[in-house]
Scaffold this active site. Sequence first.
Site, PDB file in Angstrom:
ATOM      1  N   ASP A 256       0.845  -1.190   0.000  1.00  0.00           N
ATOM      2  CA  ASP A 256       0.000   0.000   0.000  1.00  0.00           C
ATOM      3  C   ASP A 256       0.886   1.247   0.000  1.00  0.00           C
ATOM      4  O   ASP A 256       2.061   1.203   0.364  1.00  0.00           O
ATOM      5  CB  ASP A 256      -0.906  -0.001   1.241  1.00  0.00           C
ATOM      6  CG  ASP A 256      -1.875  -1.174   1.224  1.00  0.00           C
ATOM      7  OD1 ASP A 256      -2.398  -1.494   0.139  1.00  0.00           O
ATOM      8  OD2 ASP A 256      -2.093  -1.765   2.290  1.00  0.00           O
ATOM      9  N   HIS A 257       0.296   2.343  -0.432  1.00  0.00           N
ATOM     10  CA  HIS A 257       1.015   3.614  -0.407  1.00  0.00           C
ATOM     11  C   HIS A 257       0.798   4.270   0.966  1.00  0.00           C
ATOM     12  O   HIS A 257      -0.290   4.171   1.526  1.00  0.00           O
ATOM     13  CB  HIS A 257       0.465   4.523  -1.515  1.00  0.00           C
ATOM     14  CG  HIS A 257       1.332   5.695  -1.791  1.00  0.00           C
ATOM     15  ND1 HIS A 257       1.343   6.819  -0.985  1.00  0.00           N
ATOM     16  CD2 HIS A 257       2.234   5.943  -2.771  1.00  0.00           C
ATOM     17  CE1 HIS A 257       2.205   7.699  -1.478  1.00  0.00           C
ATOM     18  NE2 HIS A 257       2.757   7.182  -2.559  1.00  0.00           N
ATOM     19  N   PRO A 258       1.810   4.903   1.517  1.00  0.00           N
ATOM     20  CA  PRO A 258       1.633   5.474   2.863  1.00  0.00           C
ATOM     21  C   PRO A 258       0.654   6.645   2.911  1.00  0.00           C
ATOM     22  O   PRO A 258       0.193   7.013   3.999  1.00  0.00           O
ATOM     23  CB  PRO A 258       3.045   5.934   3.240  1.00  0.00           C
ATOM     24  CG  PRO A 258       3.796   6.037   1.961  1.00  0.00           C
ATOM     25  CD  PRO A 258       3.184   5.038   1.038  1.00  0.00           C
TER      26      PRO A 258
END
Lengths: 393, 393
Positions: free
Chosen positions: B230-232
């Site tokens: 996932d992207h932060p």
Amino acid sequence: MGVSAKLPLDGVRVIDLTRILSGPFCSMLLGDMGAEVIKIESRDGDPVRAQGHHKDGLSWYFAGFNRNKKSVVLDLHTDEGKAALTRLLEGADVLVENYRPGVLARMGFSQARLEALNPGLVTASINGFGSEGPYTERPAFDFIAQAMSGFMSVNGPDAAHPMRAAQPISDLIAGLYSAFGIVSALRGRDRDGLGQHVETAMVNGALSFMAYLASEHFVTDRNPVQTGNDHPLVAPYGLYETADGQIAIAPSNEQILQKLLSEIGLPTLMQDPRFDSNDKRFARRAELHDILDAAMATDSRDNWIARLNRAGVPAGKVQSLQDVFTDPQIVAQEMAIDVHHEGHGNVRMLGFPVKLSRTPCAARLPAPKLGEHTDAVLSAAGVSPMATGREIS
Amino acid sequence: MGVSAKLPLDGVRVIDLTRILSGPFCSMLLGDMGAEVIKIESRDGDPVRAQGHHKDGLSWYFAGFNRNKKSVVLDLHTDEGKAALTRLLEGADVLVENYRPGVLARMGFSQARLEALNPGLVTASINGFGSEGPYTERPAFDFIAQAMSGFMSVNGPDAAHPMRAAQPISDLIAGLYSAFGIVSALRGRDRDGLGQHVETAMVNGALSFMAYLASEHFVTDRNPVQTGNDHPLVAPYGLYETADGQIAIAPSNEQILQKLLSEIGLPTLMQDPRFDSNDKRFARRAELHDILDAAMATDSRDNWIARLNRAGVPAGKVQSLQDVFTDPQIVAQEMAIDVHHEGHGNVRMLGFPVKLSRTPCAARLPAPKLGEHTDAVLSAAGVSPMATGREIS
């Protein structure tokens, strides 16, 4: 050995059409080595100006990757903007761009036209997939390049969970290769007067980092396996528990392994018939891991790190960034630097990983304000002020 | 634009004292760009000659990282060997070494002596931690550099499981930075005649790849969090399920997200009050993930990849190395090449990630046999045959 000597790329003028990360990282590397980097921006500016946490209105992400550059605003959708870019390219040594393949040509700057304008110009393109092949038109992004390059197939805990690196590695690898290629091409140009095109694709760069995993694949035709922090061929190797935290240990051969075992109080373990070859140790890796954990529970992490390194065994701890930037070694290496930005005070950013003894890299310029150098650069190039819409700056 | 033009580093002579990976990778990059690389080996040879899978007695790992080099055997523990090295350095442009700091000086080749021998020599050191600071004497290894640089702290599924990359990234990053620094220093030398020392440490290089994660740390004083695929900060982003496998999707802004949602049959999702801002989408990331998985279960992975890319959405699959090297794009980019090795047939290895239009990199020489060029190189340098123990070759 006066440090007043000129930087290696002093006198090299780079016209920089890049944005976001791969290209700006490349042009920053050139600027750090002394090039004059002219960052051409639209009136909206590089999108990174609006990304990341801001302080007093300044993105530290932008500041950290755009030092040693000047900013010139040009509207490249207009004839005036294109004419100004043409004038700048006539007097430049390098052009760097990270558009999709074909975009720059459609803007009127094909490779043939660039060569006609300035035969000595080194033109560099950084893109996702390269300009030849079926995927050249695809949009590119670091995460996709990590997936398609094979990088994710071996990163992560196990084969069911391919994982990206959180770092934008394919952007950075491509930017760094491009800088290497540009300086190489400049050196060729210095001899025969002719520039050339330097292309670096994110997928190719990330793939090149498969290194011996690729060699092993070529010779065996098998895919490498994911092993998390364990080594695919050697045991012991990995993260082990001490009295107060984990340490990373990497005994790279049997001599170093013996030093490790002696230091942790297991000097005869390699004579144990369960563990007297790497094959056996590898087959009993979990059992061996428990034995080492038990032996290392007797002392603290920092003590083990000191003891093992003294004994010649590579060992260290997993550091967070807070740990990293207070680590006395990183401090001694000046890997965080503070750069004064007018109106914003000091901005902290990463230092210089390449240390030159005679002409060290320095932050000669802070990241520019949008269009800060439009007037100065265009006037010096003889471009009329009315022609460029520079009121935007 | 004849491709018969000389390569950018043609005429540059590199004396290469490196072994294993970081240094040999650096010197291979120089050789690929046209330098003459003289690999100095002990009578036992670079340990990598004995590593990895062999075919017909040849390590493909060694072959893949030592093309475009010549091998000269010298015993640097003897006066004769040191005298021969001295003679070679007098006529060289670059020295590269990856000993621990101080080792080369103790062998009699301090920086001061090297400058006296040959003021134009560019001397390059690749090491673990740099030659200043408390850890300079520590043994270095890629895994330890990954741990200490912060790289592992964000790589992996979650904060409890810091993870190395399976790729030897800190070796490769350091080697690539070193090649960039060396060519830059050569260009400076071409102007003023003076060489200098170029130092690159594995920990510093890996740390520099923290990129905007470091910027965010500096401005917030927080550590970046691990988020796996996932992207932060952004949702959706990551790996999603199709009818027959996962695809990686990275919509980098809201315009591209709208294209994605339209293509997968959810054109109004961004008007749904649960998902009408990135903050909301991020907070409901798991729910959003399930919705996208359900929408994409209606078609195959390859179809989705084609459809999404056509729509301008970055998307691709996680490729194994077997996938990678049959991918038509990678084939078109010639990222695997076959190099003939006398007595071993063709050896497959990684191609060239930097594409130069006028003077393309080529495998001009296969990896050398141990000592293959001892006689030729030493004779040309005027070193007496008896002086070097070259019967070993």
